[in-house]
Scaffold this motif. Structure first.
Motif, short mmCIF file in Angstrom:
data_model
loop_
_atom_site.label_atom_id
_atom_site.label_comp_id
_atom_site.label_asym_id
_atom_site.label_seq_id
_atom_site.Cartn_x
_atom_site.Cartn_y
_atom_site.Cartn_z
N CYS A 175 0.83 -1.22 0.00
CA CYS A 175 0.00 0.00 0.00
C CYS A 175 0.86 1.26 0.00
O CYS A 175 2.02 1.26 0.41
CB CYS A 175 -0.95 0.01 1.20
N ASP A 176 0.25 2.34 -0.49
CA ASP A 176 0.91 3.65 -0.43
C ASP A 176 0.51 4.38 0.85
O ASP A 176 1.21 5.28 1.30
CB ASP A 176 0.49 4.50 -1.64
N ALA A 177 -0.65 4.02 1.40
CA ALA A 177 -1.09 4.61 2.67
C ALA A 177 -1.76 3.54 3.51
O ALA A 177 -2.55 2.75 2.99
CB ALA A 177 -2.05 5.77 2.41
N LEU A 178 -1.42 3.53 4.80
CA LEU A 178 -2.08 2.63 5.76
C LEU A 178 -2.78 3.49 6.80
O LEU A 178 -2.17 4.38 7.39
CB LEU A 178 -1.04 1.73 6.45
N LEU A 179 -4.06 3.19 7.00
CA LEU A 179 -4.86 3.90 7.99
C LEU A 179 -5.10 2.94 9.16
O LEU A 179 -5.61 1.84 8.96
CB LEU A 179 -6.18 4.30 7.31
N VAL A 180 -4.69 3.34 10.36
CA VAL A 180 -4.77 2.46 11.54
C VAL A 180 -5.80 3.05 12.51
O VAL A 180 -5.60 4.16 13.01
CB VAL A 180 -3.39 2.38 12.24
N VAL A 181 -6.88 2.33 12.76
CA VAL A 181 -8.00 2.93 13.50
C VAL A 181 -8.38 2.13 14.73
O VAL A 181 -8.68 0.92 14.64
CB VAL A 181 -9.26 3.01 12.59
N GLY A 182 -8.37 2.77 15.90
CA GLY A 182 -8.98 2.18 17.10
C GLY A 182 -8.36 0.87 17.56
O GLY A 182 -9.07 -0.02 18.01
N THR A 183 -7.05 0.78 17.45
CA THR A 183 -6.39 -0.41 18.01
C THR A 183 -5.31 0.02 18.98
O THR A 183 -4.61 1.00 18.73
CB THR A 183 -5.81 -1.34 16.93
N SER A 184 -5.17 -0.75 20.07
CA SER A 184 -4.13 -0.43 21.05
C SER A 184 -2.76 -0.86 20.51
O SER A 184 -1.74 -0.52 21.11
CB SER A 184 -4.42 -1.11 22.38
N ALA A 185 -2.75 -1.58 19.40
CA ALA A 185 -1.50 -1.95 18.72
C ALA A 185 -0.52 -2.68 19.64
O ALA A 185 0.68 -2.46 19.59
CB ALA A 185 -0.85 -0.71 18.08
#
Ligand code: OAD
Length: 266
Positions: free
Chosen positions: A205-215
């Protein structure tokens, strides 16, 4: 969140041909689904995390089913929120433009599909699928309660004592084997095809969107450095900073149900 951060993140997304998204429990919080590490992550005297293990299943499958039956019951009247909907609309727009999109979720609640997302990789399985521990057959199952014996069970109160469900109460496959929730528990391996799809999407991917995770749960959290090393711009949407924040280019602080509609608006 500053308007500059929002503007930069929007520009990064519109300049990206291939987009990948990683979601966690936080995206469903505004739908009323408890997160794991937040205040709602307790059921009776157990952490939800302690019941999502092969050890808990080996000890007391009836109790584990009581917990999952309760979670399925809680989910039954939940609906996607503006965050899920913004992602589904974004996917549709990218598809029209012929831009590749993959949504990788750690959530087992199924709300992305209800919102209309179609390319979803379920890294941790689904609350609505069961797998036979005997023959391995997996199937969709939306029964609430999971068997008649579980009617009225599952009260989450701290002082509630379990009903003590025995083998005769457990849900069964046509082959006679006991079925378990088709979710990935702690200490279990993720499915190869899901892992491959997720890591390929992150690498390409050229962009990764990371949403609502404590990772904090791997391998899912590893998608962030993987995408970064592959040259992607990474955007994080969360109420707070996480271990992933060190890797990201843009951190947008706020509830995903408010941030995503603005971030992903045409
Ligand atoms: P967690 O409960 O660990 O984290 C939820 C994250 O969402 C936190 O970082 C919150 O700050 C954030 N958050 C809460 N409300 C939010 C909102 N309205 N908008 C944006 N962010 C919000 O959940 P996960 O990271 O999904 O695995 O947990 C990962 C895995 O651990 C789960 O898939 C589950 C669990 O054990 C398995 O069951 C295998």
């Amino acid at each position: 969140m500053t308007t500059t951060a929002m503007g930069e993140a929007r520009a990064a997304l519109s300049g990206a041909r291939r987009v990948a998204v990683l979601t966690g429990a936080g995206i469903s919080a505004e739908s009323g689904v408890p997160t794991f590490r937040g205040a709602g992550g307790l059921w009776r005297r157990f952490s939800a995390l302690d019941l999502a293990t092969p050890e808990a299943w080996a000890d007391d499958p009836g109790l584990v089913w009581e917990f999952y039956d309760y979670r399925r019951r809680v989910m039954a009247d939940k609906a996607p929120n503006a965050g899920h909907q913004a992602l589904a609309a974004f996917e549709a727009r990218l598809a029209e433009a012929g831009r590749p999109f993959t949504l990788v979720t750690q959530n087992v609640d199924g709300l992305h599909e209800v919102a209309g997302s179609s390319r979803v990789v379920h890294l941790h399985g689904s609350l609505w699928r069961v797998r036979c521990v005997g023959c391995g057959r997996e199937s969709e199952n939306r029964d609430v309660p999971i068997t008649p014996a579980y009617e009225g069970a599952g009260d989450p109160g701290a002082d509630v004592v379990g009903r003590g469900f025995g083998p005769e109460d457990l849900p069964r496959c046509g082959c006679g084997g006991v079925v378990r929730p088709a979710v990935v528990w702690f200490g279990e391996s993720l499915r190869d095809e899901d892992l491959r799809a997720a890591f390929t999407a992150a690498a390409e991917c050229d962009a990764l969107l990371v949403v609502g995770t404590s990772a904090v749960v791997y391998p899912a959290a590893g998608l962030v450095p993987h995408a970064k090393r592959g040259g992607a711009v990474v955007i994080e949407v969360n109420l707070e900073e996480t271990p992933a924040t060190a890797w990201v280019d843009h951190h947008l602080t706020g509830p995903s149900g408010e941030v995503l509609p603005e971030l992903l608006a045409p």
